[in-house]
Motif scaffolding. Structure first.
Motif, PDB file in Angstrom:
ATOM      1  N   MET A 136     -26.839 -32.126  38.317  1.00 19.30           N
ATOM      2  CA  MET A 136     -28.057 -31.613  38.951  1.00 19.30           C
ATOM      3  C   MET A 136     -28.698 -30.467  38.177  1.00 19.30           C
ATOM      4  N   HIS A 137     -27.932 -29.793  37.346  1.00 20.61           N
ATOM      5  CA  HIS A 137     -28.478 -28.655  36.603  1.00 20.61           C
ATOM      6  C   HIS A 137     -29.030 -29.068  35.241  1.00 20.61           C
ATOM      7  N   ASP A 138     -28.867 -30.336  34.873  1.00 17.08           N
ATOM      8  CA  ASP A 138     -29.399 -30.811  33.594  1.00 17.08           C
ATOM      9  C   ASP A 138     -30.925 -30.878  33.656  1.00 17.08           C
ATOM     10  N   GLN A 139     -31.550 -30.600  32.532  1.00 14.10           N
ATOM     11  CA  GLN A 139     -32.994 -30.836  32.413  1.00 14.10           C
ATOM     12  C   GLN A 139     -33.198 -32.346  32.448  1.00 14.10           C
ATOM     13  N   ARG A 140     -34.312 -32.793  33.020  1.00  9.65           N
ATOM     14  CA  ARG A 140     -34.528 -34.230  33.118  1.00  9.65           C
ATOM     15  C   ARG A 140     -36.010 -34.571  33.019  1.00  9.65           C
ATOM     16  N   ARG A 141     -36.246 -35.826  32.624  1.00 13.69           N
ATOM     17  CA  ARG A 141     -37.621 -36.320  32.540  1.00 13.69           C
ATOM     18  C   ARG A 141     -37.599 -37.841  32.674  1.00 13.69           C
ATOM     19  N   VAL A 142     -38.779 -38.396  32.878  1.00 16.39           N
ATOM     20  CA  VAL A 142     -38.951 -39.839  32.940  1.00 16.39           C
ATOM     21  C   VAL A 142     -39.859 -40.258  31.780  1.00 16.39           C
ATOM     22  N   ASP A 143     -39.410 -41.245  31.023  1.00 21.54           N
ATOM     23  CA  ASP A 143     -40.191 -41.830  29.936  1.00 21.54           C
ATOM     24  C   ASP A 143     -40.473 -43.291  30.277  1.00 21.54           C
ATOM     25  N   VAL A 144     -41.504 -43.836  29.661  1.00 19.73           N
ATOM     26  CA  VAL A 144     -41.813 -45.252  29.804  1.00 19.73           C
ATOM     27  C   VAL A 144     -41.977 -45.844  28.403  1.00 19.73           C
TER      28      VAL A 144
ATOM     29  N   ILE B 239     -41.177 -58.595  18.223  1.00 20.02           N
ATOM     30  CA  ILE B 239     -41.953 -57.418  18.628  1.00 20.02           C
ATOM     31  C   ILE B 239     -43.368 -57.481  18.062  1.00 20.02           C
ATOM     32  N   ARG B 240     -44.336 -57.463  18.957  1.00 18.61           N
ATOM     33  CA  ARG B 240     -45.738 -57.364  18.545  1.00 18.61           C
ATOM     34  C   ARG B 240     -46.237 -55.932  18.699  1.00 18.61           C
ATOM     35  N   GLY B 241     -45.627 -55.179  19.608  1.00 17.14           N
ATOM     36  CA  GLY B 241     -46.008 -53.788  19.804  1.00 17.14           C
ATOM     37  C   GLY B 241     -44.969 -53.045  20.626  1.00 17.14           C
ATOM     38  N   LEU B 242     -44.835 -51.747  20.363  1.00 15.58           N
ATOM     39  CA  LEU B 242     -43.920 -50.890  21.113  1.00 15.58           C
ATOM     40  C   LEU B 242     -44.561 -49.511  21.206  1.00 15.58           C
ATOM     41  N   GLU B 243     -44.666 -48.993  22.429  1.00 12.98           N
ATOM     42  CA  GLU B 243     -45.211 -47.659  22.651  1.00 12.98           C
ATOM     43  C   GLU B 243     -44.262 -46.894  23.558  1.00 12.98           C
ATOM     44  N   HIS B 244     -44.179 -45.588  23.337  1.00 13.86           N
ATOM     45  CA  HIS B 244     -43.257 -44.730  24.082  1.00 13.86           C
ATOM     46  C   HIS B 244     -44.032 -43.528  24.624  1.00 13.86           C
ATOM     47  N   LEU B 245     -44.092 -43.425  25.951  1.00 14.03           N
ATOM     48  CA  LEU B 245     -44.684 -42.258  26.596  1.00 14.03           C
ATOM     49  C   LEU B 245     -43.557 -41.372  27.098  1.00 14.03           C
ATOM     50  N   LYS B 246     -43.585 -40.097  26.704  1.00 12.69           N
ATOM     51  CA  LYS B 246     -42.553 -39.144  27.106  1.00 12.69           C
ATOM     52  C   LYS B 246     -43.021 -38.299  28.278  1.00 12.69           C
TER      53      LYS B 246
ATOM     54  N   LEU C 193     -31.727 -35.208  30.191  1.00 13.79           N
ATOM     55  CA  LEU C 193     -31.423 -36.549  30.672  1.00 13.79           C
ATOM     56  C   LEU C 193     -32.754 -37.259  30.855  1.00 13.79           C
ATOM     57  N   VAL C 194     -32.814 -38.507  30.432  1.00 10.82           N
ATOM     58  CA  VAL C 194     -34.074 -39.241  30.476  1.00 10.82           C
ATOM     59  C   VAL C 194     -33.864 -40.577  31.183  1.00 10.82           C
ATOM     60  N   ALA C 195     -34.633 -40.797  32.249  1.00  8.75           N
ATOM     61  CA  ALA C 195     -34.703 -42.120  32.858  1.00  8.75           C
ATOM     62  C   ALA C 195     -35.810 -42.855  32.121  1.00  8.75           C
TER      63      ALA C 195
ATOM     64  N   PRO D  73     -46.651 -44.672  43.064  1.00  6.34           N
ATOM     65  CA  PRO D  73     -45.425 -44.895  43.835  1.00  6.34           C
ATOM     66  C   PRO D  73     -44.228 -45.295  42.965  1.00  6.34           C
ATOM     67  N   LYS D  74     -44.473 -46.113  41.939  1.00  8.79           N
ATOM     68  CA  LYS D  74     -43.385 -46.521  41.034  1.00  8.79           C
ATOM     69  C   LYS D  74     -42.839 -45.301  40.286  1.00  8.79           C
ATOM     70  N   LEU D  75     -43.718 -44.439  39.814  1.00  3.29           N
ATOM     71  CA  LEU D  75     -43.304 -43.240  39.099  1.00  3.29           C
ATOM     72  C   LEU D  75     -42.503 -42.306  40.010  1.00  3.29           C
ATOM     73  N   ALA D  76     -42.948 -42.141  41.244  1.00  2.00           N
ATOM     74  CA  ALA D  76     -42.218 -41.301  42.206  1.00  2.00           C
ATOM     75  C   ALA D  76     -40.824 -41.873  42.451  1.00  2.00           C
ATOM     76  N   ARG D  77     -40.716 -43.205  42.561  1.00  2.00           N
ATOM     77  CA  ARG D  77     -39.414 -43.846  42.757  1.00  2.00           C
ATOM     78  C   ARG D  77     -38.495 -43.596  41.561  1.00  2.00           C
ATOM     79  N   LEU D  78     -39.033 -43.641  40.348  1.00  2.00           N
ATOM     80  CA  LEU D  78     -38.222 -43.386  39.153  1.00  2.00           C
ATOM     81  C   LEU D  78     -37.666 -41.966  39.159  1.00  2.00           C
ATOM     82  N   HIS D  79     -38.495 -41.007  39.551  1.00  2.00           N
ATOM     83  CA  HIS D  79     -38.023 -39.616  39.633  1.00  2.00           C
ATOM     84  C   HIS D  79     -36.924 -39.472  40.695  1.00  2.00           C
ATOM     85  N   ARG D  80     -37.098 -40.134  41.846  1.00  2.00           N
ATOM     86  CA  ARG D  80     -36.062 -40.081  42.898  1.00  2.00           C
ATOM     87  C   ARG D  80     -34.761 -40.717  42.420  1.00  2.00           C
TER      88      ARG D  80
END
Length: 126
Positions: A90-98, A116-123, A48-50, A71-78
């Protein structure tokens, strides 16, 4: 609707289309929990990816990734944990991407591809 809100919605649509092409299944858009909102929730394989989407019309105020603070990253994880609890995942694997979307300054473009002038994805951020 304010221009910055429209910019954010356009960026989220672009990010959702991009992630779908990368194999993500979009489960939720603008999911609202008790403590805030997640722009996108996707499934990428077993995870699962937020997804936080930061959209700018140019980089005059800095790169979109610069808006992701500790703090923003911590809020996303919460918030992702809150989503998992609400959906009994709750048992699913999870991560946060931006995803950073930089749009052209032109509002005369007729389609998202022309914006679109640019698009970047951080996993798996933080």
């Amino acid at each position: 609707m304010r221009a910055k809100d429209v910019t954010g919605i356009v960026g989220e649509e672009i990010a959702a289309e991009y992630l779908s092409r990368q194999g993500h299944q979009v489960l939720e858009r603008r999911w609202r929990g008790a403590r805030g909102e997640l722009d996108l929730i996707t499934r990428d394989g077993a995870q699962l990816v937020a997804v936080e989407v930061k959209t700018r019309r140019g980089t005059g105020y800095g790169h979109p990734f610069e808006a992701i603070t500790g703090p923003k990253l911590a809020r996303l994880h919460r918030l992702l944990l809150e989503y998992c609890a609400a959906e009994h995942r709750m048992h699913d694997q999870r991560r946060v991407d931006v995803v950073a979307v930089v749009l052209s300054g032109s509002s005369a473009a007729h389609s998202a591809e022309h914006l679109i002038r640019g698009l970047e994805h951080l996993k798996d951020v933080g």
